[in-house]
Design a protein around this motif. Structure first.
Motif, PDB file in Angstrom:
ATOM      1  N   LEU A 175       1.058  -1.645   0.102  1.00 13.29           N
ATOM      2  CA  LEU A 175      -0.135  -0.017   0.291  1.00 13.29           C
ATOM      3  C   LEU A 175       0.855   1.279   0.019  1.00 13.29           C
ATOM      4  CD1 LEU A 175      -2.911   0.544   0.164  1.00 13.29           C
ATOM      5  CD2 LEU A 175      -2.556   0.773   2.787  1.00 13.29           C
ATOM      6  N   ASN A 176       2.209   1.355   0.901  1.00 14.54           N
ATOM      7  CA  ASN A 176       2.681   2.589   1.145  1.00 14.54           C
ATOM      8  C   ASN A 176       4.457   2.364  -0.436  1.00 14.54           C
ATOM      9  OD1 ASN A 176       1.274   4.167   2.977  1.00 14.54           O
ATOM     10  ND2 ASN A 176       1.908   1.973   3.823  1.00 14.54           N
ATOM     11  N   LYS A 177       4.223   1.598  -0.790  1.00 13.39           N
ATOM     12  CA  LYS A 177       5.849   1.033  -2.165  1.00 13.39           C
ATOM     13  C   LYS A 177       5.024   2.067  -3.127  1.00 13.39           C
ATOM     14  CE  LYS A 177       6.715  -3.032   0.237  1.00 13.39           C
ATOM     15  NZ  LYS A 177       7.020  -4.611   0.097  1.00 13.39           N
ATOM     16  N   LYS A 178       6.020   1.936  -3.977  1.00 16.98           N
ATOM     17  CA  LYS A 178       5.994   2.223  -5.554  1.00 16.98           C
ATOM     18  C   LYS A 178       5.457   1.145  -6.421  1.00 16.98           C
ATOM     19  CE  LYS A 178       9.320   3.863  -8.975  1.00 16.98           C
ATOM     20  NZ  LYS A 178      10.681   4.111  -9.546  1.00 16.98           N
ATOM     21  N   VAL A 179       4.549   1.498  -7.624  1.00 14.70           N
ATOM     22  CA  VAL A 179       3.826   0.678  -7.779  1.00 14.70           C
ATOM     23  C   VAL A 179       3.687   1.153  -9.455  1.00 14.70           C
ATOM     24  CG1 VAL A 179       1.708  -0.228  -8.214  1.00 14.70           C
ATOM     25  CG2 VAL A 179       2.837  -0.423  -6.278  1.00 14.70           C
ATOM     26  N   PHE A 180       3.762   0.631 -10.445  1.00 15.55           N
ATOM     27  CA  PHE A 180       3.355   0.760 -12.047  1.00 15.55           C
ATOM     28  C   PHE A 180       2.292   0.390 -12.038  1.00 15.55           C
ATOM     29  CE2 PHE A 180       3.717  -0.186 -16.733  1.00 15.55           C
ATOM     30  CZ  PHE A 180       4.591   0.818 -16.834  1.00 15.55           C
ATOM     31  N   PHE A 181       1.944   1.340 -12.214  1.00 16.65           N
ATOM     32  CA  PHE A 181      -0.046   1.163 -13.133  1.00 16.65           C
ATOM     33  C   PHE A 181      -0.323   0.557 -13.831  1.00 16.65           C
ATOM     34  CE2 PHE A 181      -0.335   2.820  -8.542  1.00 16.65           C
ATOM     35  CZ  PHE A 181      -1.466   2.201  -7.925  1.00 16.65           C
ATOM     36  N   GLN A 182       0.133  -0.579 -14.488  1.00  9.84           N
ATOM     37  CA  GLN A 182      -0.385  -1.134 -16.516  1.00  9.84           C
ATOM     38  C   GLN A 182      -1.724  -1.057 -16.892  1.00  9.84           C
ATOM     39  OE1 GLN A 182       0.207  -1.185 -19.029  1.00  9.84           O
ATOM     40  NE2 GLN A 182       2.104  -3.013 -19.488  1.00  9.84           N
ATOM     41  N   GLY A 183      -2.002   0.001 -16.872  1.00 10.67           N
ATOM     42  CA  GLY A 183      -3.473   0.927 -17.119  1.00 10.67           C
ATOM     43  C   GLY A 183      -4.254   0.814 -16.822  1.00 10.67           C
ATOM     44  N   LEU A 184      -5.497   1.402 -17.106  1.00  8.59           N
ATOM     45  CA  LEU A 184      -6.800   1.906 -15.947  1.00  8.59           C
ATOM     46  C   LEU A 184      -7.983   2.183 -16.693  1.00  8.59           C
ATOM     47  CD1 LEU A 184      -5.063   4.934 -13.868  1.00  8.59           C
ATOM     48  CD2 LEU A 184      -5.519   2.784 -12.949  1.00  8.59           C
ATOM     49  N   TYR A 185      -8.744   0.796 -17.139  1.00  8.41           N
ATOM     50  CA  TYR A 185      -9.720   0.505 -18.128  1.00  8.41           C
ATOM     51  C   TYR A 185     -11.064   0.698 -17.361  1.00  8.41           C
ATOM     52  CZ  TYR A 185      -6.169  -0.425 -21.645  1.00  8.41           C
ATOM     53  OH  TYR A 185      -4.872  -0.173 -22.337  1.00  8.41           O
ATOM     54  N   PHE A 186     -10.816   0.944 -15.719  1.00  5.70           N
ATOM     55  CA  PHE A 186     -12.639   0.216 -15.677  1.00  5.70           C
ATOM     56  C   PHE A 186     -12.302   0.800 -13.984  1.00  5.70           C
ATOM     57  CE2 PHE A 186     -11.161  -4.196 -17.586  1.00  5.70           C
ATOM     58  CZ  PHE A 186     -12.045  -3.456 -18.451  1.00  5.70           C
ATOM     59  N   ARG A 202      -7.044   4.217  -3.781  1.00  3.18           N
ATOM     60  CA  ARG A 202      -6.349   3.949  -1.568  1.00  3.18           C
ATOM     61  C   ARG A 202      -5.336   3.735  -1.956  1.00  3.18           C
ATOM     62  NH1 ARG A 202     -10.800   0.245  -3.019  1.00  3.18           N
ATOM     63  NH2 ARG A 202      -9.415  -1.698  -3.735  1.00  3.18           N
ATOM     64  N   HIS A 203      -4.187   3.381  -2.969  1.00  7.58           N
ATOM     65  CA  HIS A 203      -2.515   3.390  -2.728  1.00  7.58           C
ATOM     66  C   HIS A 203      -1.771   4.495  -2.296  1.00  7.58           C
ATOM     67  CE1 HIS A 203       0.808   1.865  -3.380  1.00  7.58           C
ATOM     68  NE2 HIS A 203       1.587   2.801  -4.415  1.00  7.58           N
ATOM     69  N   ARG A 204      -0.782   5.332  -1.458  1.00  4.86           N
ATOM     70  CA  ARG A 204      -0.460   5.648  -1.043  1.00  4.86           C
ATOM     71  C   ARG A 204       1.201   5.549  -1.040  1.00  4.86           C
ATOM     72  NH1 ARG A 204      -2.553   3.578   5.642  1.00  4.86           N
ATOM     73  NH2 ARG A 204      -4.501   3.521   4.686  1.00  4.86           N
ATOM     74  N   GLY A 205       1.757   4.257  -2.177  1.00  5.91           N
ATOM     75  CA  GLY A 205       3.180   4.908  -2.213  1.00  5.91           C
ATOM     76  C   GLY A 205       3.288   5.662  -3.304  1.00  5.91           C
ATOM     77  N   GLU A 206       4.488   6.141  -3.918  1.00  8.61           N
ATOM     78  CA  GLU A 206       4.680   6.089  -5.167  1.00  8.61           C
ATOM     79  C   GLU A 206       3.828   5.617  -6.181  1.00  8.61           C
ATOM     80  OE1 GLU A 206       8.852   7.933  -7.807  1.00  8.61           O
ATOM     81  OE2 GLU A 206       8.708   6.735  -5.381  1.00  8.61           O
ATOM     82  N   LYS A 207       2.984   6.369  -7.076  1.00  8.11           N
ATOM     83  CA  LYS A 207       2.521   5.650  -8.248  1.00  8.11           C
ATOM     84  C   LYS A 207       2.824   6.608  -9.833  1.00  8.11           C
ATOM     85  CE  LYS A 207      -1.464   6.722  -5.652  1.00  8.11           C
ATOM     86  NZ  LYS A 207      -0.913   7.366  -4.790  1.00  8.11           N
ATOM     87  N   ILE A 208       3.344   4.905 -10.782  1.00  8.62           N
ATOM     88  CA  ILE A 208       3.796   6.052 -12.057  1.00  8.62           C
ATOM     89  C   ILE A 208       2.009   5.026 -13.056  1.00  8.62           C
ATOM     90  CG2 ILE A 208       5.621   4.772 -14.070  1.00  8.62           C
ATOM     91  CD1 ILE A 208       7.085   4.547 -11.981  1.00  8.62           C
ATOM     92  N   ILE A 209       2.022   5.419 -13.394  1.00  9.43           N
ATOM     93  CA  ILE A 209       0.406   5.188 -14.498  1.00  9.43           C
ATOM     94  C   ILE A 209       0.687   5.467 -16.324  1.00  9.43           C
ATOM     95  CG2 ILE A 209      -1.282   6.073 -15.002  1.00  9.43           C
ATOM     96  CD1 ILE A 209      -1.516   7.391 -12.444  1.00  9.43           C
ATOM     97  N   TYR A 210       0.513   3.959 -16.149  1.00 11.51           N
ATOM     98  CA  TYR A 210       0.956   3.671 -17.834  1.00 11.51           C
ATOM     99  C   TYR A 210      -0.418   4.417 -18.519  1.00 11.51           C
ATOM    100  CZ  TYR A 210       3.283   2.900 -21.654  1.00 11.51           C
ATOM    101  OH  TYR A 210       4.540   2.699 -22.818  1.00 11.51           O
TER     102      TYR A 210
END
Length: 268
Positions: free
Chosen positions: A40-51, A60-68
Motif C-alpha cells: 500500500l505504501n510502496k512505489k507501484v507501476f499501474f499498467q493500464g486503467l480501464y475499469f 486507495r494506494h498511498r505510495g509512489e505511483k507511475i501510471i501508464y
C-alpha cells in the motif's frame, strides 16, 4: 529517460484488460504482482486503467505511483468525469505508449510524457532477418476491427504484388492467393513464424506496438501507415507498394533501426 527508482523491489498493478502484459512483466521483467495489503505504501507501476476497479485501487494506494496509458484506456477517460477527477487529484508520474494519446490527456489536464516501453525481454529477440526475393510480411488485427488495423490496404495492394505474401495474425478471414489469415495462435508459435519473415506492417495508431518492436529487434524492414521514427512511412497505396518492393532488395539486416530502438525505448 529512465524511470526513477526509490526501491529495489519492482511492483506492478495491472488491469485485467492488460493481463497478458502484466503477467509478462512478472515472468520476464522481474516485477511482482501488487498486493493491496503489503504494498500500500510502496512505489507501484499501474499498467493500464480501464475499469472502476482499477481506479478504486489507485485511489486507495498511498505510495509512489507511475501510471501508464496504453491506448484505449486514455480514450475511455471520456466515459467518466469521476475518473478524470481522480487522475487530476493524484500525484503520479504519467506516461503513455503512443503520441496520439498526448493531446487528449493534456487537454484533460494530465501532465504526461511519451514513453514507449517493450513489455518483455529484449534479449530474447535476436537478429534473424534474411533477404528474400519473395518476402513475407506480417501484421496483427482483431476480428471485426480489420479496417482499424489497416487490413483493407493490404487487400487492395496484395493482387498487385503477387510475389509478396501477407500474413495476418489475430483475425479471421478468407485466404487469398498471397494473403493468409492465421487467426489467433499462441504467441510463441507466432514468434517462431515471424522470425523467418522480412517485415511487419503497422496500421492503426502511431505507437510502437509489440508487433512492430519485434520486427525491429529481428533486424527486419517494417512499414507503417503512420509516421513512426525511423520506420518506412507509407500513407498511400503507391508508397506502400514502393516499400514492399524495396524490401526485396535489402540484403542485410536493418541494424541501424534496431540500434536506434535499443537506445530509444526502455525495457523497464
Amino acid at each position: 529517460m529512465e524511470i526513477p527508482s526509490s526501491q529495489s523491489e519492482k511492483i506492478v498493478y495491472y488491469s485485467r484488460a492488460m493481463e497478458v502484459f502484466g503477467e509478462r512483466m512478472i515472468s520476464e521483467m522481474g516485477y511482482k504482482q501488487y498486493n493491496s495489503q503489503t504494498d500500500l505504501n510502496k512505489k507501484v507501476f499501474f499498467q493500464g486503467l480501464y475499469f472502476n476497479e482499477d481506479y478504486e485501487v489507485l485511489k486507495r494506494h498511498r505510495g509512489e505511483k507511475i501510471i501508464y496509458f496504453n491506448g484505449s484506456d486514455a480514450k475511455r477517460l471520456l466515459m467518466s468525469l469521476s475518473w478524470m477527477k481522480t487522475l487530476l487529484s493524484t500525484k503520479a508520474t504519467f506516461l503513455c505508449q503512443s503520441t496520439w494519446n498526448l493531446p487528449l490527456l493534456r487537454a484533460i489536464g494530465i501532465k504526461v510524457k511519451h514513453y514507449p516501453i517493450f513489455f518483455g525481454n529484449l534479449k530474447k529477440l535476436k537478429v534473424s532477418y534474411k533477404q528474400s526475393d519473395k518476402p513475407h510480411m506480417f501484421m496483427t488485427s482483431h476480428t471485426g476491427r480489420d479496417k482499424e488495423y489497416g487490413i483493407d490496404k493490404v487487400l487492395r495492394v496484395a493482387p498487385q504484388v503477387p510475389d509478396i505474401t501477407f500474413h495476418i495474425f489475430g483475425s479471421e478471414g478468407e485466404n487469398l492467393d498471397n494473403v493468409i489469415y492465421h487467426g489467433w495462435i499462441e504467441e510463441k508459435e507466432m514468434d517462431k513464424q515471424i522470425r523467418t519473415f522480412q517485415g511487419a506492417i503497422k496500421g492503426g495508431s502511431n505507437g510502437v506496438s509489440e508487433t512492430l518492436a519485434k520486427s525491429i529487434m529481428m533486424g527486419q524492414y517494417p512499414i507503417s501507415y503512420k509516421k513512426i521514427d525511423g520506420v518506412w512511412y507509407a500513407p498511400t497505396d503507391e508508397e506502400f507498394m514502393k516499400f514492399l518492393n524495396k524490401v526485396k532488395k535489402m540484403k542485410e539486416p536493418n541494424l541501424v533501426l534496431r540500434d536506434k530502438y535499443l537506445n530509444y525505448y526502455k525495457s523497464i
